[in-house]
Design a protein around this motif. Structure first.
Motif, short mmCIF file in Angstrom:
data_model
loop_
_atom_site.label_atom_id
_atom_site.label_comp_id
_atom_site.label_asym_id
_atom_site.label_seq_id
_atom_site.Cartn_x
_atom_site.Cartn_y
_atom_site.Cartn_z
N LEU A 253 89.76 32.76 18.08
CA LEU A 253 90.60 31.85 18.86
C LEU A 253 91.03 32.50 20.17
O LEU A 253 90.95 31.91 21.25
N GLN A 254 91.49 33.75 20.05
CA GLN A 254 91.94 34.46 21.25
C GLN A 254 90.77 34.73 22.18
O GLN A 254 90.91 34.67 23.41
N ARG A 255 89.62 35.03 21.61
CA ARG A 255 88.43 35.31 22.42
C ARG A 255 88.04 34.07 23.22
O ARG A 255 87.74 34.14 24.42
N ALA A 256 88.06 32.92 22.57
CA ALA A 256 87.69 31.67 23.24
C ALA A 256 88.69 31.33 24.34
O ALA A 256 88.33 30.91 25.44
N ARG A 257 89.96 31.55 24.02
CA ARG A 257 91.01 31.26 25.02
C ARG A 257 90.87 32.17 26.24
O ARG A 257 90.98 31.72 27.38
N SER A 258 90.60 33.45 25.98
CA SER A 258 90.48 34.40 27.07
C SER A 258 89.25 34.12 27.92
O SER A 258 89.30 34.21 29.16
N LEU A 259 88.15 33.78 27.26
CA LEU A 259 86.92 33.47 28.00
C LEU A 259 87.13 32.23 28.87
O LEU A 259 86.72 32.19 30.03
N ALA A 260 87.80 31.24 28.30
CA ALA A 260 88.09 30.03 29.07
C ALA A 260 88.95 30.37 30.28
O ALA A 260 88.78 29.80 31.36
N GLY A 261 89.87 31.31 30.09
CA GLY A 261 90.72 31.73 31.20
C GLY A 261 89.92 32.41 32.29
O GLY A 261 90.14 32.17 33.48
N LEU A 262 88.97 33.24 31.90
CA LEU A 262 88.12 33.93 32.88
C LEU A 262 87.28 32.92 33.67
O LEU A 262 87.10 33.06 34.88
N VAL A 263 86.78 31.90 32.95
CA VAL A 263 86.01 30.86 33.63
C VAL A 263 86.91 30.07 34.58
O VAL A 263 86.55 29.79 35.72
N GLU A 264 88.10 29.76 34.08
CA GLU A 264 89.08 29.04 34.91
C GLU A 264 89.41 29.82 36.18
O GLU A 264 89.56 29.25 37.26
N ASP A 265 89.50 31.13 36.05
CA ASP A 265 89.83 31.99 37.19
C ASP A 265 88.65 32.19 38.14
O ASP A 265 88.82 32.74 39.23
N GLY A 266 87.46 31.80 37.70
CA GLY A 266 86.29 32.00 38.54
C GLY A 266 85.66 33.37 38.40
O GLY A 266 84.78 33.74 39.18
N LEU A 267 86.12 34.14 37.41
CA LEU A 267 85.56 35.47 37.22
C LEU A 267 84.28 35.42 36.40
O LEU A 267 83.47 36.35 36.43
N VAL A 268 84.12 34.35 35.62
CA VAL A 268 82.95 34.19 34.77
C VAL A 268 82.43 32.76 34.93
O VAL A 268 83.21 31.83 35.11
N VAL A 269 81.09 32.63 34.87
CA VAL A 269 80.47 31.31 34.97
C VAL A 269 79.67 31.03 33.70
O VAL A 269 78.94 31.90 33.23
N ARG A 270 79.84 29.83 33.16
CA ARG A 270 79.05 29.43 32.00
C ARG A 270 77.81 28.68 32.48
O ARG A 270 77.91 27.77 33.30
N THR A 271 76.67 29.11 31.99
CA THR A 271 75.42 28.47 32.42
C THR A 271 75.13 27.26 31.54
O THR A 271 75.71 27.11 30.47
N PRO A 272 74.22 26.40 32.00
CA PRO A 272 73.83 25.22 31.20
C PRO A 272 73.22 25.62 29.85
O PRO A 272 73.18 24.82 28.92
N ARG A 273 72.75 26.86 29.76
CA ARG A 273 72.13 27.33 28.51
C ARG A 273 73.15 27.86 27.51
O ARG A 273 72.79 28.30 26.42
N GLY A 274 74.42 27.87 27.94
CA GLY A 274 75.44 28.37 27.03
C GLY A 274 75.63 29.88 27.11
O GLY A 274 76.34 30.45 26.30
N THR A 275 74.99 30.49 28.09
CA THR A 275 75.21 31.92 28.32
C THR A 275 76.24 32.08 29.44
O THR A 275 76.70 31.09 30.02
N TYR A 276 76.59 33.34 29.73
CA TYR A 276 77.62 33.58 30.74
C TYR A 276 77.17 34.63 31.76
O TYR A 276 76.40 35.54 31.43
N THR A 277 77.63 34.47 33.00
CA THR A 277 77.30 35.43 34.06
C THR A 277 78.52 35.64 34.96
O THR A 277 79.49 34.88 34.87
N LEU A 278 78.42 36.65 35.79
CA LEU A 278 79.41 36.80 36.85
C LEU A 278 79.09 35.74 37.91
O LEU A 278 77.96 35.28 37.99
N PRO A 279 80.07 35.34 38.69
CA PRO A 279 79.85 34.28 39.69
C PRO A 279 78.86 34.70 40.80
O PRO A 279 78.70 35.88 41.05
#
Length: 288
Positions: free
Chosen positions: A262-288
């Motif tokens: 739960l905390q991991r998902a919340r934190s990841l969502a926060g990183l995406v919200e902040d623009g530090l992380v981008v979620r790809t259409p494939r469900g993977t993640y990258t730096l912006p």
DNA sequence: TAAACGTGGAA
DNA sequence: TTTCCAAGTTT
């Protein structure tokens, strides 16, 4: 209170550290990069990253030409990686609005992402020799002790503090600039938070706190930041995985960094919200 | 205004 | 080992 000027300036002349961003050859951009990196991060840890940063991106335009993710990666483990994002955004703004040159005016600097009162005053002062009140944690502590007679300043800058600092600022621009960096250096090397070395202080004889017998801090409790188990720690783990991977990171890889789903998902969502992380259409993640 | 935001070295 | 804290900014 101008009794303080001569001894502090003389002390600085003899004891100042030689730092890259203090070199006469340092560019305004070098000073600006240093001020971003030094926000809440010690000099020793900033030095190597600052050197690599300036070698790779000698001008704001060089940084602005690359994806923000490269700034986040190069930021390494300095902490508070949103600063890297904001420094990149500031470089873009400098290219778009200031012809690629770091602006010398306090107001223009303050308008840049990641630049608050301290950083705007510091860049205007240290890079351009302008006269501004530079109030950082070091200056605040030194003035609290020498002039006010208390061990530590209030949690946030007060009107009285700013007035005092303004009154103490030497009238001419170049001396004001040297005075500001000198008081900061005195706070960093001698009048430290934990163990002040009054024996090495050029103004010990004028210090109100010392004269009063070094009374202990008497204000409201200073809250200490929790760390273990916080979202901040979790975010740090997640972003470290992104930094050390070239390209996309799988969800499984991120899952391995932190147990609490739960905390991991919340934190990841926060990183995406902040623009530090981008979620790809494939469900993977990258730096912006 | 207070809380959120990283990290690692020193005491 | 635990606590403190280091050139702040943003919301």
């Amino acid at each position: 209170m101008s009794d303080l000027h001569e001894p502090v300036l003389a002390w600085y002349d003899e004891h100042a550290r030689e730092l890259p961003w203090r070199s006469p050859a340092a560019t305004a951009w070098s000073v600006m990069v240093s001020e971003f990196m030094l926000q809440q991060t010690p000099v020793a840890r900033v030095l190597p990253v600052h050197e690599a940063w300036l070698r790779r991106w000698p001008t704001p335009g060089d940084l602005a030409a690359e994806p923000a993710g490269e700034a986040v990666r190069a930021w390494g483990r300095l902490g508070y990686p949103r600063r890297a994002l904001r420094l990149h955004a500031a470089a873009v703004a400098i290219v778009e609005q200031h012809d690629g040159e770091v602006p010398p005016s306090y107001d223009d600097l303050l308008a840049l992402p990641g630049v608050g009162d301290y950083t705007a005053a510091a860049i205007a002062t240290f890079a351009f020799g302008r006269r501004h009140v530079v109030l950082d944690t070091n200056v605040r502590r030194v003035l609290a002790r020498v002039a006010t007679g208390v061990e530590l300043p209030a949690a946030s800058v007060t009107r009285a503090e700013r007035t005092l600092a303004a009154e103490l600022l030497p009238p001419d621009d170049p001396t004001a600039a040297t005075w500001s960096v000198a008081v900061m250096e005195l706070g960093a090397l001698v009048c430290t938070a934990a163990g002040p070395r009054c024996g090495a202080c050029p103004v010990a004889g004028l210090c109100a706190w010392r004269r009063a017998g070094h009374p202990a801090y008497d204000g409201p409790p200073r809250r200490v930041q929790a760390w273990a188990g916080t979202d901040r720690q979790c975010r740090g783990r997640l972003l470290a995985a992104l930094r050390e991977t070239e390209g996309e990171v799988t969800q499984a890889r991120l899952d391995a960094t932190w147990d609490d789903q739960l905390q991991r998902a919340r934190s990841l969502a926060g990183l995406v919200e902040d623009g530090l992380v981008v979620r790809t259409p494939r469900g993977t993640y990258t730096l912006p």
